[in-house]
Design a protein around this motif. Structure first.
Motif, PDB file in Angstrom:
ATOM      1  N   SER A  73       0.746  -1.256  -0.027  1.00 29.28           N
ATOM      2  CA  SER A  73      -0.035  -0.065   0.114  1.00 29.28           C
ATOM      3  C   SER A  73       0.961   1.294   0.041  1.00 29.28           C
ATOM      4  N   ASN A  77       1.026   4.154  -2.801  1.00 30.16           N
ATOM      5  CA  ASN A  77       0.836   5.829  -2.704  1.00 30.16           C
ATOM      6  C   ASN A  77       1.978   6.457  -3.074  1.00 30.16           C
ATOM      7  N   HIS A 102      -7.233  -0.959  -3.740  1.00 31.99           N
ATOM      8  CA  HIS A 102      -7.820   0.183  -3.579  1.00 31.99           C
ATOM      9  C   HIS A 102      -6.580   1.236  -3.009  1.00 31.99           C
ATOM     10  N   LEU A 105      -6.478   2.944  -6.134  1.00 33.07           N
ATOM     11  CA  LEU A 105      -7.684   3.526  -6.677  1.00 33.07           C
ATOM     12  C   LEU A 105      -7.828   4.765  -5.687  1.00 33.07           C
ATOM     13  N   HIS A 106      -7.895   4.274  -4.330  1.00 36.26           N
ATOM     14  CA  HIS A 106      -8.260   5.390  -3.569  1.00 36.26           C
ATOM     15  C   HIS A 106      -7.143   6.474  -3.552  1.00 36.26           C
ATOM     16  N   THR A 107      -5.806   6.252  -3.825  1.00 38.04           N
ATOM     17  CA  THR A 107      -4.963   7.308  -3.994  1.00 38.04           C
ATOM     18  C   THR A 107      -5.108   8.183  -5.151  1.00 38.04           C
ATOM     19  N   GLU A 109      -8.364   8.791  -6.433  1.00 38.75           N
ATOM     20  CA  GLU A 109      -9.392   9.545  -5.918  1.00 38.75           C
ATOM     21  C   GLU A 109      -8.857  10.619  -4.969  1.00 38.75           C
ATOM     22  N   TYR A 110      -8.018  10.314  -4.180  1.00 37.28           N
ATOM     23  CA  TYR A 110      -7.626  11.422  -3.193  1.00 37.28           C
ATOM     24  C   TYR A 110      -6.776  12.553  -4.151  1.00 37.28           C
ATOM     25  N   ARG A 113      -9.358  14.625  -5.805  1.00 34.71           N
ATOM     26  CA  ARG A 113     -10.367  15.343  -4.845  1.00 34.71           C
ATOM     27  C   ARG A 113      -9.894  16.701  -4.163  1.00 34.71           C
ATOM     28  N   CYS A 327     -10.184  -7.015   1.679  1.00 36.63           N
ATOM     29  CA  CYS A 327     -10.438  -5.588   2.025  1.00 36.63           C
ATOM     30  C   CYS A 327     -11.883  -4.980   1.949  1.00 36.63           C
ATOM     31  N   THR A 328     -12.508  -5.695   1.068  1.00 34.91           N
ATOM     32  CA  THR A 328     -13.810  -5.573   0.856  1.00 34.91           C
ATOM     33  C   THR A 328     -14.789  -6.181   1.531  1.00 34.91           C
ATOM     34  N   HIS A 336     -15.504  -4.317  -6.639  1.00 44.05           N
ATOM     35  CA  HIS A 336     -15.177  -3.327  -7.955  1.00 44.05           C
ATOM     36  C   HIS A 336     -14.858  -4.123  -9.136  1.00 44.05           C
TER      37      HIS A 336
END
Ligand SMILES: *Cc1c(COP(=O)(O)O)cnc(C)c1O
Length: 394
Positions: A73, A77, A102, A105-107, A109-110, A113, A327-328, A336
């Motif tokens: 992770s 990142n 994730h 993906l979440h990085t 999205e961050y 945003r 994780c999900t 996803h």
């Protein structure tokens, strides 16, 4: 625990005994800080250097291109955030896919945003494959980074990394790949694939948890993730996790040395398991590509079955597997990845991932298939949907 059948090796693997043995002295008498200058510190430094070389050898790169992190992770990142920051003056567009972990993906999205990034999340086909042509069409003059995983952790699909790397190079765009599932499972040629950055994690290859690396090709200029001391050539400060680095090096060496025979055995067991399930259980489907697939991955959707119920009932039989990804699970959102390959929410919910490991035997597979058969039958017998469906069949 002895009789447990562990089929969740994509979530984590058993730390190999020789990995534990190699680490133990560095928790105890060999406690020196690798940055200090006296003898005991020198031993720690040697140990870190050795771990780095062992990993560099597996990847066929230079030890100076390996940067230790606290896991997959963190590596993901770092690669994405630092590439974005470092290339800001050239553009703000990132291309990735809808099936990434994730940590990617979440990085992304961050960054969208909070930092003004524009991100394209590429679709995949029904097997989970990225289309390099579509990727090329998504490139704009603003594109600074492409991040596509080497192999997917849920459905096992191996992506066309060499084609993607070629495109990235032609357009002079940085190319990062999350290879956490692929490292030591398939052979990776970072040069031929034009990979600039690659993430890996210790605990997915029978090594310790909380350690990973980011390969950064020499010449790639990205910012540091953690500022402080001069460790990791000033790019990732903090006193090295010496025992974990030692364990990771041993894990990588042994996984690499055994790769050919281990994956050959896994592929046989994997295909045997897939064939048995598809043949012996009606109304189910294999997710992911049949051939371009990680050696240890089986992912099946069972119609008229709740994956979570299946998982709990398997657990009661001493079998550990996963529905979607670790994780999900625990949340009710369907995976996803399964949605991205076109499954309905209902079908995605009836999915089971089983990932084999180096200790998995044919007997484990036979027992598991028999249990799944019985459980699926039982769950279906309680399903009103299944009852309706069967009535319509007659
Ligand atoms: C497990 C995993 C990660 C995260 O690695 P950690 O070391 O657990 O942080 C990232 N990407 C993929 C594909 C993974 O399977």
């Amino acid at each position: 625990m002895d009789s447990m059948i562990y089929l969740d090796n994509a979530a984590t693997t058993k730390t190999a005994p020789e990995v534990v043995d190699a680490m133990i002295p560095y928790f105890g008498e060999l406690y020196g800080n690798p940055s200090s200058i006296y003898e005991i510190a020198g031993k720690s430094k040697e140990a870190v250097d050795k771990g780095r070389s062992q990993i560099a050898d597996v990847l066929g790169v230079s030890p100076e291109e390996i940067y230790f992190t606290a896991g997959g992770s963190e590596s993901d990142n770092w690669a994405i955030i630092a590439a974005f920051e470092s290339c800001k003056s050239r553009g703000n567009h990132i291309i990735t896919t809808k099936i990434e972990h994730h940590a990617v993906l979440h990085t992304c999205e961050y960054l969208e945003r909070e930092r003004g990034a524009k991100v394209t999340y590429l679709d995949v086909d029904e097997k989970g494959m990225v289309d390099p042509k579509e990727l090329e069409r998504a490139i704009t003059p603003e594109t600074i980074l492409i991040s596509v995983m080497y192999a997917n952790n849920e459905i096992g699909t191996i992506e066309p990394i060499q084609d993607i790397g070629k495109i990235a190079k032609e357009h002079e765009i940085l190319f990062h790949t999350d290879a956490v599932q692929a490292f030591c499972q398939v052979s990776i040629d970072v040069a031929a694939c034009n990979i600039d950055m690659l993430s890996s994690s210790g605990h997915k290859i029978n090594g310790p948890k909380g350690i990973g690396f980011l390969y950064i090709r020499r010449g790639v200029k990205i910012h540091s993730l953690i500022h402080g001391g001069a460790q990791e050539r000033k790019r990732r400060a903090g006193t090295e996790n010496v025992p974990a680095i030692v364990g990771y090096g041993v894990a990588a060496s042994r996984a690499w040395n055994s790769m050919e025979s281990r994956t050959k055995k896994e592929v046989q067991l994997r295909d045997y398991m897939i064939d048995r399930i598809l043949r012996e259980i009606p109304y189910c489907r294999l997710n992911g590509d049949r051939v371009r697939r990680l050696p240890n991955n089986v992912n099946i959707s069972f119609q008229f079955v709740e994956g979570e119920s299946l998982l709990i009932m398997l657990d009661m039989e001493g079998i550990a597997a996963s529905s979607g990804s670790a994780c999900t699970s625990g949340s009710l959102d369907p995976s996803h990845v399964l949605l991205a390959i076109g499954l309905t929410h209902e079908t995605a919910h009836g999915s089971l991932r089983m990932t084999l490991g180096e200790d998995t035997t044919k007997e484990d597979i036979d027992i598991t298939v028999e249990k799944i058969k019985a459980i699926v039958k039982r769950l279906r017998s309680m399903s009103p949907l299944y009852e309706d469906f069967m009535k319509k069949q007659h």
